[in-house]
Design a protein around this motif. Structure first.
Motif, PDB file in Angstrom:
ATOM      1  N   HIS A  83       1.047   9.091  -8.028  1.00 50.01           N
ATOM      2  CA  HIS A  83       0.809   9.768  -6.747  1.00 50.01           C
ATOM      3  C   HIS A  83       1.284   8.950  -5.546  1.00 50.01           C
ATOM      4  O   HIS A  83       1.179   9.422  -4.412  1.00 50.01           O
ATOM      5  N   LEU A  84       1.774   7.741  -5.776  1.00 54.09           N
ATOM      6  CA  LEU A  84       2.125   6.841  -4.683  1.00 54.09           C
ATOM      7  C   LEU A  84       3.627   6.884  -4.424  1.00 54.09           C
ATOM      8  O   LEU A  84       4.413   6.517  -5.300  1.00 54.09           O
ATOM      9  N   PRO A  85       4.048   7.278  -3.227  1.00 53.17           N
ATOM     10  CA  PRO A  85       5.477   7.446  -2.959  1.00 53.17           C
ATOM     11  C   PRO A  85       6.278   6.151  -3.041  1.00 53.17           C
ATOM     12  O   PRO A  85       7.457   6.184  -3.383  1.00 53.17           O
ATOM     13  N   LEU A  86       5.627   5.013  -2.749  1.00 48.54           N
ATOM     14  CA  LEU A  86       6.329   3.730  -2.807  1.00 48.54           C
ATOM     15  C   LEU A  86       5.855   2.878  -3.976  1.00 48.54           C
ATOM     16  O   LEU A  86       6.198   1.703  -4.078  1.00 48.54           O
ATOM     17  N   GLY A  87       5.067   3.456  -4.860  1.00 47.06           N
ATOM     18  CA  GLY A  87       4.565   2.723  -6.012  1.00 47.06           C
ATOM     19  C   GLY A  87       3.342   1.884  -5.678  1.00 47.06           C
ATOM     20  O   GLY A  87       2.983   1.709  -4.509  1.00 47.06           O
ATOM     21  N   PRO A  88       2.684   1.328  -6.699  1.00 44.71           N
ATOM     22  CA  PRO A  88       1.481   0.538  -6.476  1.00 44.71           C
ATOM     23  C   PRO A  88       1.784  -0.821  -5.836  1.00 44.71           C
ATOM     24  O   PRO A  88       2.767  -1.467  -6.191  1.00 44.71           O
ATOM     25  N   ASN A  89       0.945  -1.210  -4.918  1.00 47.29           N
ATOM     26  CA  ASN A  89       0.964  -2.550  -4.340  1.00 47.29           C
ATOM     27  C   ASN A  89      -0.403  -2.777  -3.687  1.00 47.29           C
ATOM     28  O   ASN A  89      -0.525  -2.676  -2.470  1.00 47.29           O
ATOM     29  N   PRO A  90      -1.435  -3.041  -4.497  1.00 42.90           N
ATOM     30  CA  PRO A  90      -2.775  -3.189  -3.945  1.00 42.90           C
ATOM     31  C   PRO A  90      -2.837  -4.316  -2.904  1.00 42.90           C
ATOM     32  O   PRO A  90      -2.404  -5.438  -3.178  1.00 42.90           O
ATOM     33  N   VAL A  91      -3.365  -3.984  -1.725  1.00 44.63           N
ATOM     34  CA  VAL A  91      -3.473  -4.952  -0.632  1.00 44.63           C
ATOM     35  C   VAL A  91      -4.947  -5.091  -0.265  1.00 44.63           C
ATOM     36  O   VAL A  91      -5.566  -4.121   0.206  1.00 44.63           O
ATOM     37  N   PHE A  92      -5.499  -6.268  -0.489  1.00 44.49           N
ATOM     38  CA  PHE A  92      -6.909  -6.527  -0.211  1.00 44.49           C
ATOM     39  C   PHE A  92      -7.127  -8.034  -0.192  1.00 44.49           C
ATOM     40  O   PHE A  92      -6.256  -8.800  -0.608  1.00 44.49           O
ATOM     41  N   ARG A  93      -8.286  -8.452   0.285  1.00 43.53           N
ATOM     42  CA  ARG A  93      -8.682  -9.866   0.278  1.00 43.53           C
ATOM     43  C   ARG A  93     -10.154  -9.939  -0.097  1.00 43.53           C
ATOM     44  O   ARG A  93     -10.964  -9.198   0.469  1.00 43.53           O
TER      45      ARG A  93
END
Length: 197
Positions: free
Chosen positions: A22-32
């Motif tokens: 469902h992600l147009p640019l693919g997965p890249n989880p961003v968190f801290r």
């Protein structure tokens, strides 16, 4: 949870592909996240620029949020003080009126596990309706403006905030009480916590 188990959890989240289709640019989880953190920034989901850089709130929204908190970039990205867990960890794409909502799969999969490893959180900044729905549940008001207007009901453990996006300039101009009343107390509280209190 041991340090190794926490590292394993962080790696699992970083490698997540749960909603990749469902992600147009693919997965890249961003968190801290770090067990020492005292402040939790609970936002919506990364925008395109954050997706590209992998740095949360690395955009004009982040500039305004840091201003509201009274922090510079170095302080804001001090993971021993500030955890950043959006409701969706990946960029969801853009709709007609801005970025799409956070993917619904993300929070149920990871949020409780991560929050359980942040025992020292003293202030949650619940930014936008999705974070407020999760963190306040039935205690939130009829809409975002009313929830933010009743911020004293949740203070000092939690502060509901409008999204700091430039798209919300109109809301801020229509609600001048927010920056006049809420921001000075937020900056004071954040200053205390950053100093170790």
């Amino acid at each position: 949870m041991s340090k190794q188990c926490f590292s394993n959890l962080i790696q699992q989240v970083s490698d997540c592909t749960l909603c990749a289709e469902h992600l147009p640019l693919g997965p890249n989880p961003v968190f801290r996240a770090d067990p020492r953190a005292l402040i939790l920034v609970a936002g919506q989901a990364p925008g395109r620029r954050v997706h590209e850089t992998g740095i949360p709130f690395n955009d004009p929204s982040g500039d305004r949020l840091r201003s509201w908190m009274g922090l510079d970039r170095e302080q804001f990205y001090d993971v021993s003080r500030v955890a950043i867990l959006p409701m969706g960890f990946c960029y969801p794409g853009t709709g007609k009126s801005g970025d799409l909502p956070p993917r619904p799969e993300c929070a149920p999969q990871w949020r409780e596990q991560l929050l359980a490893q942040l025992p020292r959180i003293r202030l949650v900044l619940a930014i936008g309706q999705y974070a407020q729905a999760w963190h306040l549940g039935t205690d939130r008001k009829t809409n975002l403006t009313e929830t933010v207007r009743h911020w004293r009901d949740y203070w000092p453990a939690l502060l509901p905030l409008p999204h700091p996006s430039p798209r919300n300039n109109r809301w801020l101009s229509q609600n001048p009480w927010f920056e006049a009343e809420v921001i000075p107390l937020l900056q004071q509280r954040v200053g205390e916590l950053m100093a170790g209190g």
